[in-house]
Structures are given as C-alpha cells and as structure tokens.
Design a protein around this motif. Sequence first.
Motif, PDB file in Angstrom:
ATOM      1  N   LYS A 103       6.982  10.556   9.466  1.00  0.00           N
ATOM      2  CA  LYS A 103       6.710   9.927   7.847  1.00  0.00           C
ATOM      3  C   LYS A 103       8.244   9.418   7.467  1.00  0.00           C
ATOM      4  CE  LYS A 103       3.837  13.602   6.450  1.00  0.00           C
ATOM      5  NZ  LYS A 103       3.583  14.700   5.146  1.00  0.00           N
ATOM      6  N   ASN A 104       8.441   8.694   6.435  1.00  0.00           N
ATOM      7  CA  ASN A 104       9.399   8.044   5.831  1.00  0.00           C
ATOM      8  C   ASN A 104       9.872   6.994   7.039  1.00  0.00           C
ATOM      9  OD1 ASN A 104      11.297   7.170   3.877  1.00  0.00           O
ATOM     10  ND2 ASN A 104      12.778   8.893   5.001  1.00  0.00           N
ATOM     11  N   GLY A 105       9.098   6.280   7.548  1.00  0.00           N
ATOM     12  CA  GLY A 105       9.235   5.040   8.303  1.00  0.00           C
ATOM     13  C   GLY A 105       8.084   4.052   8.546  1.00  0.00           C
ATOM     14  N   TYR A 106       8.561   3.165   9.297  1.00  0.00           N
ATOM     15  CA  TYR A 106       7.325   2.027   9.678  1.00  0.00           C
ATOM     16  C   TYR A 106       7.043   1.932  10.897  1.00  0.00           C
ATOM     17  CZ  TYR A 106      11.332  -0.784  11.037  1.00  0.00           C
ATOM     18  OH  TYR A 106      12.220  -1.121  11.664  1.00  0.00           O
ATOM     19  N   ILE A 148      10.272  11.003  -3.519  1.00  0.00           N
ATOM     20  CA  ILE A 148       9.090  10.760  -2.518  1.00  0.00           C
ATOM     21  C   ILE A 148       9.559  10.033  -1.417  1.00  0.00           C
ATOM     22  CG2 ILE A 148       7.209  11.044  -4.079  1.00  0.00           C
ATOM     23  CD1 ILE A 148       6.993   7.981  -4.411  1.00  0.00           C
ATOM     24  N   ALA A 149       8.844   9.766  -0.480  1.00  0.00           N
ATOM     25  CA  ALA A 149       9.035   8.914   0.729  1.00  0.00           C
ATOM     26  C   ALA A 149       7.915   7.699   0.956  1.00  0.00           C
ATOM     27  CB  ALA A 149       9.635   9.340   1.800  1.00  0.00           C
ATOM     28  N   ALA A 150       8.160   6.949   1.795  1.00  0.00           N
ATOM     29  CA  ALA A 150       6.767   6.256   2.194  1.00  0.00           C
ATOM     30  C   ALA A 150       6.713   6.118   3.756  1.00  0.00           C
ATOM     31  CB  ALA A 150       7.038   4.882   1.366  1.00  0.00           C
ATOM     32  N   SER A 151       5.546   5.951   4.206  1.00  0.00           N
ATOM     33  CA  SER A 151       4.990   5.436   5.622  1.00  0.00           C
ATOM     34  C   SER A 151       4.642   4.286   5.557  1.00  0.00           C
ATOM     35  CB  SER A 151       4.395   6.766   6.251  1.00  0.00           C
ATOM     36  OG  SER A 151       5.046   7.770   6.194  1.00  0.00           O
ATOM     37  N   ILE A 152       4.871   3.190   6.343  1.00  0.00           N
ATOM     38  CA  ILE A 152       4.292   1.913   6.172  1.00  0.00           C
ATOM     39  C   ILE A 152       3.661   1.168   7.506  1.00  0.00           C
ATOM     40  CG2 ILE A 152       4.837  -0.480   6.027  1.00  0.00           C
ATOM     41  CD1 ILE A 152       7.090   0.304   3.975  1.00  0.00           C
ATOM     42  N   GLY A 153       2.625   0.779   7.679  1.00  0.00           N
ATOM     43  CA  GLY A 153       1.911   0.412   8.837  1.00  0.00           C
ATOM     44  C   GLY A 153       1.769  -1.150   8.731  1.00  0.00           C
ATOM     45  N   ILE A 154       2.194  -1.828   9.588  1.00  0.00           N
ATOM     46  CA  ILE A 154       2.577  -3.356   9.516  1.00  0.00           C
ATOM     47  C   ILE A 154       1.368  -4.126  10.647  1.00  0.00           C
ATOM     48  CG2 ILE A 154       4.085  -5.320   9.549  1.00  0.00           C
ATOM     49  CD1 ILE A 154       6.331  -3.068   9.420  1.00  0.00           C
ATOM     50  N   ALA A 155       0.891  -4.921   9.940  1.00  0.00           N
ATOM     51  CA  ALA A 155      -0.171  -5.834  10.812  1.00  0.00           C
ATOM     52  C   ALA A 155       0.307  -7.465  10.542  1.00  0.00           C
ATOM     53  CB  ALA A 155      -1.815  -5.742  10.605  1.00  0.00           C
ATOM     54  N   LEU A 156       0.491  -8.255  11.542  1.00  0.00           N
ATOM     55  CA  LEU A 156       0.964  -9.495  11.490  1.00  0.00           C
ATOM     56  C   LEU A 156      -0.140 -10.477  11.749  1.00  0.00           C
ATOM     57  CD1 LEU A 156       4.520  -9.286  13.322  1.00  0.00           C
ATOM     58  CD2 LEU A 156       4.014  -9.035  10.972  1.00  0.00           C
ATOM     59  N   TYR A 157      -0.104 -11.606  11.152  1.00  0.00           N
ATOM     60  CA  TYR A 157      -1.037 -12.579  11.172  1.00  0.00           C
ATOM     61  C   TYR A 157      -0.390 -13.874  11.636  1.00  0.00           C
ATOM     62  CZ  TYR A 157      -5.052 -15.847  10.748  1.00  0.00           C
ATOM     63  OH  TYR A 157      -5.888 -16.799  11.178  1.00  0.00           O
ATOM     64  N   PRO A 158      -0.634 -14.650  12.543  1.00  0.00           N
ATOM     65  CA  PRO A 158      -1.706 -14.034  13.602  1.00  0.00           C
ATOM     66  C   PRO A 158      -1.462 -13.376  14.637  1.00  0.00           C
ATOM     67  CG  PRO A 158      -0.723 -16.460  13.968  1.00  0.00           C
ATOM     68  CD  PRO A 158      -0.226 -15.803  12.712  1.00  0.00           C
ATOM     69  N   GLY A 159      -2.147 -12.530  15.160  1.00  0.00           N
ATOM     70  CA  GLY A 159      -1.840 -11.743  16.334  1.00  0.00           C
ATOM     71  C   GLY A 159      -2.484 -10.247  16.168  1.00  0.00           C
ATOM     72  N   ASN A 201       3.238 -17.533   9.220  1.00  0.00           N
ATOM     73  CA  ASN A 201       2.667 -16.259   9.649  1.00  0.00           C
ATOM     74  C   ASN A 201       2.796 -15.515   8.392  1.00  0.00           C
ATOM     75  OD1 ASN A 201       5.423 -15.220  10.062  1.00  0.00           O
ATOM     76  ND2 ASN A 201       5.177 -16.854  11.504  1.00  0.00           N
ATOM     77  N   PHE A 202       2.108 -14.379   8.287  1.00  0.00           N
ATOM     78  CA  PHE A 202       2.523 -13.410   7.011  1.00  0.00           C
ATOM     79  C   PHE A 202       2.178 -11.864   7.809  1.00  0.00           C
ATOM     80  CE2 PHE A 202      -2.219 -14.388   6.733  1.00  0.00           C
ATOM     81  CZ  PHE A 202      -2.758 -13.158   6.606  1.00  0.00           C
ATOM     82  N   ALA A 203       2.682 -11.035   6.807  1.00  0.00           N
ATOM     83  CA  ALA A 203       2.677  -9.367   7.245  1.00  0.00           C
ATOM     84  C   ALA A 203       1.750  -8.879   6.049  1.00  0.00           C
ATOM     85  CB  ALA A 203       3.977  -8.862   7.173  1.00  0.00           C
ATOM     86  N   LEU A 204       0.914  -7.945   6.517  1.00  0.00           N
ATOM     87  CA  LEU A 204       0.031  -7.146   5.507  1.00  0.00           C
ATOM     88  C   LEU A 204       0.749  -5.693   6.136  1.00  0.00           C
ATOM     89  CD1 LEU A 204      -2.452  -7.026   3.754  1.00  0.00           C
ATOM     90  CD2 LEU A 204      -3.654  -6.287   5.667  1.00  0.00           C
ATOM     91  N   MET A 205       1.191  -5.035   5.009  1.00  0.00           N
ATOM     92  CA  MET A 205       1.934  -3.668   5.142  1.00  0.00           C
ATOM     93  C   MET A 205       0.968  -2.812   4.381  1.00  0.00           C
ATOM     94  SD  MET A 205       6.046  -4.612   4.762  1.00  0.00           S
ATOM     95  CE  MET A 205       6.656  -5.836   6.136  1.00  0.00           C
ATOM     96  N   PHE A 206       0.737  -1.679   4.849  1.00  0.00           N
ATOM     97  CA  PHE A 206      -0.161  -0.696   4.330  1.00  0.00           C
ATOM     98  C   PHE A 206       0.945   0.437   4.009  1.00  0.00           C
ATOM     99  CE2 PHE A 206      -4.762   0.751   3.977  1.00  0.00           C
ATOM    100  CZ  PHE A 206      -4.500   1.905   3.426  1.00  0.00           C
ATOM    101  N   LEU A 207       0.984   0.875   3.005  1.00  0.00           N
ATOM    102  CA  LEU A 207       1.932   1.899   2.438  1.00  0.00           C
ATOM    103  C   LEU A 207       1.380   3.128   1.858  1.00  0.00           C
ATOM    104  CD1 LEU A 207       5.338   0.782   0.351  1.00  0.00           C
ATOM    105  CD2 LEU A 207       3.996   2.749  -0.262  1.00  0.00           C
ATOM    106  N   ASP A 208       1.795   4.096   2.444  1.00  0.00           N
ATOM    107  CA  ASP A 208       1.261   5.533   1.847  1.00  0.00           C
ATOM    108  C   ASP A 208       2.395   6.419   1.358  1.00  0.00           C
ATOM    109  OD1 ASP A 208      -1.342   7.220   1.659  1.00  0.00           O
ATOM    110  OD2 ASP A 208       0.412   8.365   2.458  1.00  0.00           O
ATOM    111  N   LEU A 209       2.277   7.046   0.368  1.00  0.00           N
ATOM    112  CA  LEU A 209       3.421   7.685  -0.165  1.00  0.00           C
ATOM    113  C   LEU A 209       3.614   9.162   0.475  1.00  0.00           C
ATOM    114  CD1 LEU A 209       3.375   6.927  -4.205  1.00  0.00           C
ATOM    115  CD2 LEU A 209       4.612   5.778  -2.274  1.00  0.00           C
TER     116      LEU A 209
END
Length: 687
Positions: free
Chosen positions: A417-420, A382-393, A294-302
């Motif tokens: 903000k500043n979280g996932y 600065i900080a970051a907000s992260i959204g995580i999508a996993l594959y498969p699923g 499996n792998f993770a796709l992490m969308f990161l916005d500052l």
Amino acid sequence: MLVGSYDPALVLISLCVAILASYTALDLAGRIATAKGWPVLLWIGGGGVAMGIGVWSMHFIGMLAFSLPIPLGYDLDLTLLSLAIAMLSSGFALALVSQERLPFWQLLLGALAMGTGISCMHYLGMYAMLMQPGIEYDPLLFGLSLLIAVLASGAALWIAFRLRQNTPYVRLVRGGAALVMGVAIVGMHYTGMAAARFPDGSFCGAAPSGLGNDWLALLIIVVTLAVIGIALLTSVLDARLESRTALLSSSLAQANQELTQLALHDNLTRLPNRVLLEDRIEQLIGKVQRNGGNFALMFLDLDGFKPVNDAFGHHLGDLLLKEVARRLRDNLRSEDTVARIGGDEFVLLVELAEPEDAVTLASQQISLLAQPFQVAGQELRIAASIGIALYPGDGASQQELLRNADAAMYHAKGNGKNGYSFFEQSMNTNARNHLQLLHDLRAALARGEFVLHYQPKFAASGEPIGAEALLRWQHPQRGLLMPDTFIALAERTGLIIPIGDWVLDEACRQMRLWYLHGRESWRVAVNLSALQFCHAGLVDSVAAALERHQLPARCLTLEITETTAMRDADSSLEILGRLSGMGVDLSIDDFGTGYSSLLYLKRLPANELKIDRGFVRDLEQDSDDAAIVSAIVALGQALDLRIVAEGVETSGQQDFLTRLGCDSLQGFLLGRPIPAEQFLDCLSATA
C-alpha cells in the motif's frame, strides 16, 4: 367666414383615444418583437387594424366635436377610405419597428411615409364633408400640420422601436411615451382643423344623405374602445402566457441542466462520475490518435479510509471524501480530469509530455494525500495506492485502460500500500483471480461456506480450558482456504463486518453446546479485526449473540491486537469498558509486537495478555526472545493479567513457558485446529 366651435367633452375624449391608441401601438410593438414565425404577420395585421381604428377614431371624434352654424354630414365611402388609410399606415409602422435594426435612413423614410398616410387620412376625412364651395386652408397652418404629422410619426416609430423589449418598468415608461405621442397626434389634428376656412354661404353636400353626427360619435367611441380594449387585452394575455412559457422553459432548462449534472457527476464530491470519465477517455484517445502524444490513467484507492468511516461514522467519512476530492482537483491542471467512480476510488486522467512524467505525478499524489486532513475538528490520516495505465501501450479502449489501471492498483496494494505500480500484462491474470475471489466471497456467507475450526487451549497443568475459534472458507472449487487468503479482501470491501458477526454467533452457539456438556468453566476465544472493533454495532452484536444462545458472558473471550487497542486508546477504553461491563473476557493479542504504552495498558480493562508466536518460535535459540517473553510474563503478573502463549510446537518451549509462569498454552504440540464435531473426541484421545 363661417365660425366653428368645439364640444369640449368630445375634444377630451379624442385626446384620451389618441393616448390609448398610442399605448396599444407601443404594447403591440413589444409583442411583435418577441414573436417568431407566422404569428408576427398576425400581430402586424391585427395590430394595424386596432391601431388604425384608434388613430382614425381620434381624428373622427375630433371632427364630430367640431360644429358649424349649418348641418354637417360625412360621405360614407370617403370616410371608410380614410379608415383604410389609417389601418395601412399603422400596419406599415408596426412592420417597420418589428425589424431587429432601425437605421436612421429607414426611420426618416418611415416617418415621411407614415406622416403622409396620417395627413391623407385627416384631410380625406375633412373632404368627406363635401363642402360647397370647397374648404380653404391657411398655407402656414396646413404646412405646420403636415410637419407635425411627420415629426409625430418619426417620434412614434423611434419610441416604439426603443420600448419594444420587456425591461423593468417598461409599462410605466410606455404610459409616459403614449401620453407624449397622443398629444402629438391630437396636436396635428387640431392644427389641421385650425387651418380650415369655411366661406360664408357654404353648405355641406354630405349632410342630406351622409353620416350624421347626432349618434355617430357615441357609436365610434364604443366601437373604438372595444377594438382597442380587445387588442390590448389580447396583447397582455399573450405577454403573460409568453412570460409563463418562458419561465416554464427556463425551469425545464434548469431541471435538464441539473439532471445532466446528476447524470454525469458524483453527488457527494461533484467530480465527474464514471459515465463522464469514460467519455473523456474516449475523447483523449481520439486526440492522441490524431495529434500524437500520450496520457496516463491513474486508478487511485484510499488506504485506511474504511477504518475512519467505521470509527467516526459515514458523515465524517463523506466529509473526508470531499476534502480528498478538493485536494486532488486543486492539484491538477484545468485540462486534466479527476473523477470519483465509487466508494473511496478515484481516477486521474492526465495528458503527459513524456511517459516518464507519470512517475512524478503519482509520487505527488501519494505525498499530497499523506498530509493530514482536518475534518470536523478531527485530524485524519490516510494513504493511497495508485495503479497506472499508459496510452498508447496499456490498452486500446477506455474499458481496457480502466481494467488495467485497476489491476495495477491492486498490485500496488499487494506490495504494501501507499505506493504506485505501472500495469504489466501478468497483472491481468491476478486481477481476474482477485475479482473472481471477491465475487465468491460476497456469496460465501449466504451459501454457508464458512466454517470454524477450534484450536484447544490448555492450562499449565495440562487441563483443557477452552478453544480459539479460527475461520476457514470451504470454497466449492478451491477447497479449504486459510484466512490469509481472504481476510484482507474482506476487510478492504467491508465484508469483514457481516463475516465477523457470523463468527461471533457461531462460536457462541458452539460454546453453548459445550457448556451444556459440562464444560462450564471453558472459554471460547474470538478474534476481532480492526474494522470490527471500530464498528459502531460491535457491542450490540456481542450482546445479541450471548442472549440468543443463552451463553454466560464469562464464557466468551474477545481477542484484539495490541496495535488495534492502542490506535485510538481513548476510544478503545470506552468500547472495552462496555464489553467488560457485560462480563466478557478481554485479551490483548500479539502483545509485544506493537507500540506498547504501559500508561494505557494498565487502564485497559483486559483480563489476558497473549504472547505472539514470533517470540515463542525462537525461544530456545534466541536469548533476546527469551528475555522479552520473561519480561511480558513479569509485566502481566504485575498487572494481575493471565498470560497465554501461542505457537507452542516443542516440548522445550512448553517447559520454558510453564517454568516462567504462563497460565495457559496453545499450539500444534498440544492440538491443531479441528472442526467442532471432532473437538471433544480429540481431547479425549490426547488425554
């Protein structure tokens, strides 16, 4: 025995021809080594002719240099046959050195074959004189000439093979080698001539009808030099053409590489861009489908990047993005991917041993970016907000994974903000609504969908003294939207700047109309967002709006929050000083809710403190709020500032604030926000 003699000039010319022929042979060997396909045969054929003529000419000029006390001549057929042998031997030599490898046994056989060919050419040329009786040869010198021919051939083949590549100083080295080869070839010829014995009474049978030597030497010299010159010139020109072609090919390859780099990487950070990221996601999907895992796709916005960009300029913002990219890249494994897909958005593509490892990785990235950055002498946070999508699923394709990770990122922002946040199916609906709202917001200004409502402000005596301009969005489908629905989105996308300029301009326009109706003492208050306040063009925008509508600067009040004013106090002092210098009224909004610094507060060129509605709301029930409000009023009076209380909803609140000494009040008790065209009528009705 007949005693022969030599013409020194022709002997010297024969040596020069031998050296020139040797150099041409070495140069042609280099051309053959770099040629591909059918041109190789042309170079071997043409080179064999040129080199053969050169070697044969050296031999024949050497013979023409020799004279006996009897007339001499040369049989034409035998002379041409010796020339043919020279050409065949030369062509054989060039073909041999054109191979990629030249083992010793091939070198030895080649030397024997070529040496035999040269010897045959020489002695057949001697035989072409048709001497009667025949020429006698000294066995020792005859054998030595054959040995020299073989050794010279072997040396020539080895040297030609070694020097066929274009290396530094190759032409200088070839010149030295040609000198050695030329001397060896001449040595063989004159050793063979020395072996010849001409008995007394001999005569030349070819003298009456054969080729004479009175004009033949000059002709051979001219023709030989022409042929060798043409061959050498052709080789040099072809080498230059090939060099330029190679240079052009190298330049095109480099340009293609650079274009590929530009097409697949972000110009600023040199990270993979969206195109390359999507390709790598597809590859990783295929790998997981074949091998499992499996792998993770992490969308990161500052978070907090745009205020930095607006406060310090785009140049420093670009430097900050480079540092963010470097920090993210250095923290990942070589097989993982970090890409920049636009603005302050990054994507991490990471293979996982277990899906739960995504939590650890996301926490690491948040902690990593929370550490201060040193950029151009500035310490930036600065900080970051992260959204995580996993594959498969969480998606079957790269588009779906990116979309779902993006939705999870916005959910993380909405949670403070500043979280996932991990993707959940319900987020898609929210994401679609968010994207639709963003699309509508981008067009709202051009379509004229924004309107201002005005909430009246009253002096403690009850006299109206102006209004606060409050933004509303008349959405064509959703109806009238309050600022809390869209302001955060406008700030995140930078749209707050043009929207804020419109609010400022519209408020000044409306205040000018009231001014012309006799309300010359009124002020209209406009709220400035943090992004607006940090924007480099703020002061110019204010000046332009006042000038455009011919509105006195004292009729405009700009409200900034206490937190915004104190974030960078020195910069705030500079901006507020310029605004105050224009005559604009300045108000510190939401006072008491931030981290007040009395040292800076007394330096700020503000005219007004505005008590936050949160203190006013529970004023009658909470003694602490009452104490805080009393302290704020006392502080404002001590600093000679006007005190404004907002959120007044009861007569009890009004009485308390009036007794404390507040200069002006606003709230639902006194008047709700209404459109400009109803404002004056409403004031008249309440009066």
